[in-house]
Design a protein around this motif. Structure first.
Motif, PDB file in Angstrom:
ATOM      1  N   HIS A 227       0.838  -1.196   0.000  1.00  0.00           N
ATOM      2  CA  HIS A 227       0.000   0.000   0.000  1.00  0.00           C
ATOM      3  C   HIS A 227       0.880   1.256   0.000  1.00  0.00           C
ATOM      4  O   HIS A 227       0.437   2.325   0.433  1.00  0.00           O
ATOM      5  CB  HIS A 227      -0.913   0.015   1.222  1.00  0.00           C
ATOM      6  CG  HIS A 227      -1.963  -1.058   1.230  1.00  0.00           C
ATOM      7  ND1 HIS A 227      -3.168  -0.935   0.571  1.00  0.00           N
ATOM      8  CD2 HIS A 227      -1.977  -2.297   1.804  1.00  0.00           C
ATOM      9  CE1 HIS A 227      -3.884  -2.036   0.754  1.00  0.00           C
ATOM     10  NE2 HIS A 227      -3.181  -2.874   1.497  1.00  0.00           N
TER      11      HIS A 227
ATOM     12  N   SER B   8      -8.610   0.744   2.144  1.00  0.00           N
ATOM     13  CA  SER B   8      -7.946  -0.291   1.347  1.00  0.00           C
ATOM     14  C   SER B   8      -7.050  -1.159   2.217  1.00  0.00           C
ATOM     15  O   SER B   8      -7.005  -2.388   2.053  1.00  0.00           O
ATOM     16  CB  SER B   8      -7.122   0.366   0.229  1.00  0.00           C
ATOM     17  OG  SER B   8      -6.462  -0.607  -0.556  1.00  0.00           O
ATOM     18  N   GLN B   9      -6.338  -0.553   3.149  1.00  0.00           N
ATOM     19  CA  GLN B   9      -5.482  -1.324   4.051  1.00  0.00           C
ATOM     20  C   GLN B   9      -6.307  -2.223   4.966  1.00  0.00           C
ATOM     21  O   GLN B   9      -5.904  -3.350   5.271  1.00  0.00           O
ATOM     22  CB  GLN B   9      -4.616  -0.372   4.878  1.00  0.00           C
ATOM     23  CG  GLN B   9      -3.636   0.435   4.045  1.00  0.00           C
ATOM     24  CD  GLN B   9      -2.776   1.356   4.890  1.00  0.00           C
ATOM     25  OE1 GLN B   9      -2.346   0.986   5.975  1.00  0.00           O
ATOM     26  NE2 GLN B   9      -2.521   2.564   4.396  1.00  0.00           N
TER      27      GLN B   9
ATOM     28  N   TYR C 291     -10.740   4.957  -5.512  1.00  0.00           N
ATOM     29  CA  TYR C 291     -10.457   4.838  -4.088  1.00  0.00           C
ATOM     30  C   TYR C 291      -9.957   3.453  -3.697  1.00  0.00           C
ATOM     31  O   TYR C 291      -9.130   3.319  -2.791  1.00  0.00           O
ATOM     32  CB  TYR C 291     -11.725   5.190  -3.299  1.00  0.00           C
ATOM     33  CG  TYR C 291     -11.456   5.606  -1.880  1.00  0.00           C
ATOM     34  CD1 TYR C 291     -10.824   6.818  -1.599  1.00  0.00           C
ATOM     35  CD2 TYR C 291     -11.819   4.794  -0.811  1.00  0.00           C
ATOM     36  CE1 TYR C 291     -10.576   7.209  -0.295  1.00  0.00           C
ATOM     37  CE2 TYR C 291     -11.570   5.174   0.501  1.00  0.00           C
ATOM     38  CZ  TYR C 291     -10.941   6.377   0.753  1.00  0.00           C
ATOM     39  OH  TYR C 291     -10.682   6.764   2.049  1.00  0.00           O
TER      40      TYR C 291
ATOM     41  N   ASN D 121       1.794   4.268  -5.706  1.00  0.00           N
ATOM     42  CA  ASN D 121       0.473   4.630  -6.208  1.00  0.00           C
ATOM     43  C   ASN D 121       0.466   5.948  -6.960  1.00  0.00           C
ATOM     44  O   ASN D 121      -0.582   6.347  -7.487  1.00  0.00           O
ATOM     45  CB  ASN D 121      -0.532   4.692  -5.049  1.00  0.00           C
ATOM     46  CG  ASN D 121      -1.059   3.327  -4.653  1.00  0.00           C
ATOM     47  OD1 ASN D 121      -2.024   2.837  -5.240  1.00  0.00           O
ATOM     48  ND2 ASN D 121      -0.424   2.692  -3.684  1.00  0.00           N
ATOM     49  N   GLU D 122       1.615   6.624  -6.994  1.00  0.00           N
ATOM     50  CA  GLU D 122       1.642   7.936  -7.656  1.00  0.00           C
ATOM     51  C   GLU D 122       2.775   8.081  -8.657  1.00  0.00           C
ATOM     52  O   GLU D 122       2.777   9.009  -9.464  1.00  0.00           O
ATOM     53  CB  GLU D 122       1.754   9.036  -6.607  1.00  0.00           C
ATOM     54  CG  GLU D 122       3.011   8.957  -5.755  1.00  0.00           C
ATOM     55  CD  GLU D 122       3.043   9.939  -4.615  1.00  0.00           C
ATOM     56  OE1 GLU D 122       4.138  10.207  -4.103  1.00  0.00           O
ATOM     57  OE2 GLU D 122       1.965  10.431  -4.242  1.00  0.00           O
TER      58      GLU D 122
ATOM     59  N   PRO E 124       2.507   4.585  -0.665  1.00  0.00           N
ATOM     60  CA  PRO E 124       1.986   5.763  -1.383  1.00  0.00           C
ATOM     61  C   PRO E 124       2.762   6.076  -2.660  1.00  0.00           C
ATOM     62  O   PRO E 124       2.154   6.466  -3.675  1.00  0.00           O
ATOM     63  CB  PRO E 124       2.125   6.895  -0.348  1.00  0.00           C
ATOM     64  CG  PRO E 124       2.188   6.208   0.973  1.00  0.00           C
ATOM     65  CD  PRO E 124       2.878   4.904   0.731  1.00  0.00           C
TER      66      PRO E 124
ATOM     67  N   SER F   3      -4.341   0.679  -3.180  1.00  0.00           N
ATOM     68  CA  SER F   3      -4.445   2.065  -2.731  1.00  0.00           C
ATOM     69  C   SER F   3      -3.884   2.225  -1.323  1.00  0.00           C
ATOM     70  O   SER F   3      -3.936   1.306  -0.501  1.00  0.00           O
ATOM     71  CB  SER F   3      -5.908   2.514  -2.747  1.00  0.00           C
ATOM     72  OG  SER F   3      -6.453   2.389  -4.047  1.00  0.00           O
ATOM     73  N   GLU F   4      -3.357   3.419  -1.053  1.00  0.00           N
ATOM     74  CA  GLU F   4      -2.695   3.660   0.234  1.00  0.00           C
ATOM     75  C   GLU F   4      -3.656   4.090   1.341  1.00  0.00           C
ATOM     76  O   GLU F   4      -3.260   4.207   2.500  1.00  0.00           O
ATOM     77  CB  GLU F   4      -1.611   4.726   0.074  1.00  0.00           C
ATOM     78  CG  GLU F   4      -2.121   6.155  -0.097  1.00  0.00           C
ATOM     79  CD  GLU F   4      -2.504   6.465  -1.528  1.00  0.00           C
ATOM     80  OE1 GLU F   4      -2.727   7.655  -1.823  1.00  0.00           O
ATOM     81  OE2 GLU F   4      -2.576   5.529  -2.343  1.00  0.00           O
ATOM     82  N   ASN F   5      -4.943   4.322   1.017  1.00  0.00           N
ATOM     83  CA  ASN F   5      -5.871   4.837   2.029  1.00  0.00           C
ATOM     84  C   ASN F   5      -6.208   3.790   3.091  1.00  0.00           C
ATOM     85  O   ASN F   5      -5.964   2.593   2.914  1.00  0.00           O
ATOM     86  CB  ASN F   5      -7.148   5.371   1.363  1.00  0.00           C
ATOM     87  CG  ASN F   5      -7.854   4.294   0.548  1.00  0.00           C
ATOM     88  OD1 ASN F   5      -8.420   3.351   1.095  1.00  0.00           O
ATOM     89  ND2 ASN F   5      -7.805   4.428  -0.779  1.00  0.00           N
ATOM     90  N   ARG F   6      -6.786   4.244   4.188  1.00  0.00           N
ATOM     91  CA  ARG F   6      -7.051   3.392   5.337  1.00  0.00           C
ATOM     92  C   ARG F   6      -8.043   2.261   5.017  1.00  0.00           C
ATOM     93  O   ARG F   6      -7.871   1.131   5.465  1.00  0.00           O
ATOM     94  CB  ARG F   6      -7.599   4.245   6.485  1.00  0.00           C
ATOM     95  CG  ARG F   6      -7.857   3.482   7.783  1.00  0.00           C
ATOM     96  CD  ARG F   6      -6.560   2.946   8.375  1.00  0.00           C
ATOM     97  NE  ARG F   6      -5.654   4.007   8.702  1.00  0.00           N
ATOM     98  CZ  ARG F   6      -5.666   4.686   9.846  1.00  0.00           C
ATOM     99  NH1 ARG F   6      -6.561   4.402  10.767  1.00  0.00           N
ATOM    100  NH2 ARG F   6      -4.767   5.636  10.070  1.00  0.00           N
TER     101      ARG F   6
ATOM    102  N   ASN G 205      -7.770   7.959 -10.052  1.00  0.00           N
ATOM    103  CA  ASN G 205      -8.176   8.512  -8.752  1.00  0.00           C
ATOM    104  C   ASN G 205      -9.177   7.607  -8.032  1.00  0.00           C
ATOM    105  O   ASN G 205      -9.862   8.035  -7.111  1.00  0.00           O
ATOM    106  CB  ASN G 205      -8.773   9.915  -8.926  1.00  0.00           C
ATOM    107  CG  ASN G 205     -10.035   9.903  -9.785  1.00  0.00           C
ATOM    108  OD1 ASN G 205     -10.426   8.865 -10.331  1.00  0.00           O
ATOM    109  ND2 ASN G 205     -10.666  11.060  -9.926  1.00  0.00           N
TER     110      ASN G 205
END
Length: 387
Positions: free
Chosen positions: A43, A249-250, A194, A48-49, A45, A244-247, A192
């Motif tokens: 995950h 997804s984790q 989620y 992911n970018e 970041p 994805s790095e968001n919470r 983009n």
């Protein structure tokens, strides 16, 4: 096989003014973890970018081949207790014989695949459309057959009509997509969504896996054994998944949290969001790495391991018969790696005695013993009669 995107000619190497060498490149160390099924999940970041970072991460992690074993298990139903009793259960390491890899491959534009949405798509020119049910069914049928026959993942169902030597199957047209792997990485990073994920699949090829499994079942029956028999090649540590790095997804990557969401009936709503919201989820599953147990090469190439190719043309005829249009006069061929018949003959005695002794071993077997015991199905395996 090296990736063409990494090839740089001497004339293209840029030197800074003053004659000094450029600073050494320091690869980015992305964070990741290994799940219970052996999948590598990240995950991070930066992955992911930055498409370049993602691309290099895939190349680095793909250098580690997957775990590949032949799993044999026998069981029977207990009459009085109605319980399933395991009589023997053991695994044999076949992945130690991988000779090449990875060959980075990609899915053809016309093959249904996840290309950034939550459903299968095919590419038509510069556009994408949803794959039809017939297209998905045909692709799934061929993928199953290809896996059983041990063909590499870039070979399509039309291969049997080609007028090429079988060595072409192992060397040419690996990157089938009109997009490069790097471009797919950039496409993922620019999204983009989620709950997005980029999956890189490791595949082992080269042996006739279906034939080995059938021969092993016959061998177990001749032990003798009359219970329920399970024989299958199994691959693990074969998936690299960037998410994805968001919470949220984790959380979904955590098995315990996912289980809690399921029993509390929250997970179905997350699935609806992932599948139907414009910024819900997206899957990229268009590429992977292929690892050969055996390859057919032209004699003009330098094989990496010729100890199992005493006669360059011996054993080729059976393989060529799978391809009616193949020409045997165009070029001589030889084998790299260990033939499945040679491998099977080394292990058949060990398998039979493991069944008779009711072996149940959690440790994967790495070396066979010195005895052998044949069954008629074994002679169908390439290389078996050479010993």
């Amino acid at each position: 096989m090296s990736d063409p995107a990494l090839h740089v000619s001497e004339s293209e190497v840029l030197m800074p003014h003053g004659g000094e060498d450029p600073p050494a490149f320091a690869p980015y160390e992305a964070s990741y973890f290994t799940s219970s099924d052996g999948s590598l999940i990240s995950h991070d970041p930066h992955l992911n970018e930055d498409g370049e970072a993602l691309y290099r991460f895939l190349l680095a992690q793909a250098s580690v081949p997957p775990t590949f074993v032949l799993h044999c298990r026998g069981s029977h139903d207990e009459t009085h207790t109605r319980l399933k009793v395991v009589d023997f259960d053991f695994k044999i390491d076949a992945g130690q014989h991988i000779i090449t890899g990875p060959a980075h491959w990609s899915v053809p534009d016309s093959t249904p695949a996840y290309r950034g949405r939550m459903f299968y798509e095919v590419e038509v020119g510069n556009d994408k459309r949803r794959a039809t049910r017939a297209e998905r069914k045909a692709a799934k049928s061929w993928d199953d057959e290809r896996s059983r026959r041990g063909f590499p993942p870039w070979i399509g169902s039309s291969y049997t009509c080609r007028q090429d030597q079988p060595s072409v199957m192992h060397t040419d047209s690996v990157l089938q997509s009109s997009w490069t792997l790097r471009r797919w990485a950039d496409d993922y990073c620019s999204s983009n969504k989620y709950l997005k994920e980029f999956n890189y699949q490791k595949v082992v090829y080269g042996w006739s896996f279906d034939a080995i499994e059938n021969a092993t079942r016959s061998l177990i029956k001749s032990a003798p054994y009359r219970g329920d028999i399970y024989v299958s090649f199994e691959t693990s540590h074969s998936l690299i998944s960037i998410r994805s790095e968001n919470r949220l997804s984790q959380m979904l990557s955590n098995g315990w949290i996912k289980f809690f969401l399921i029993i509390t009936f929250i997970y179905p709503f997350l699935l609806l969001f992932k599948h139907f919201h414009a910024r819900g989820g997206g899957i990229w599953q268009v590429c992977g790495g292929a690892y050969a147990l055996k390859r057919i090469v032209r004699t003009t190439e330098q094989p990496k391991d010729t100890k199992h190719a005493e006669n360059p043309l011996q054993g080729t005829s059976d393989f060529l018969e799978q391809y009616p249009g193949s020409s045997r006069s165009q070029a001589a061929t030889t084998f790299e790696g260990l033939r499945e018949g040679v491998w099977y003959r080394q292990w058949e005695g060990t398998i039979q005695r493991a069944v008779r002794n009711r072996l149940r071993d959690a440790q994967t077997l790495m070396r066979p013993d010195d005895h052998s015991s044949s069954v008629p199905e074994a002679v169908l395996l390439d290389g078996y009669s050479l010993l």
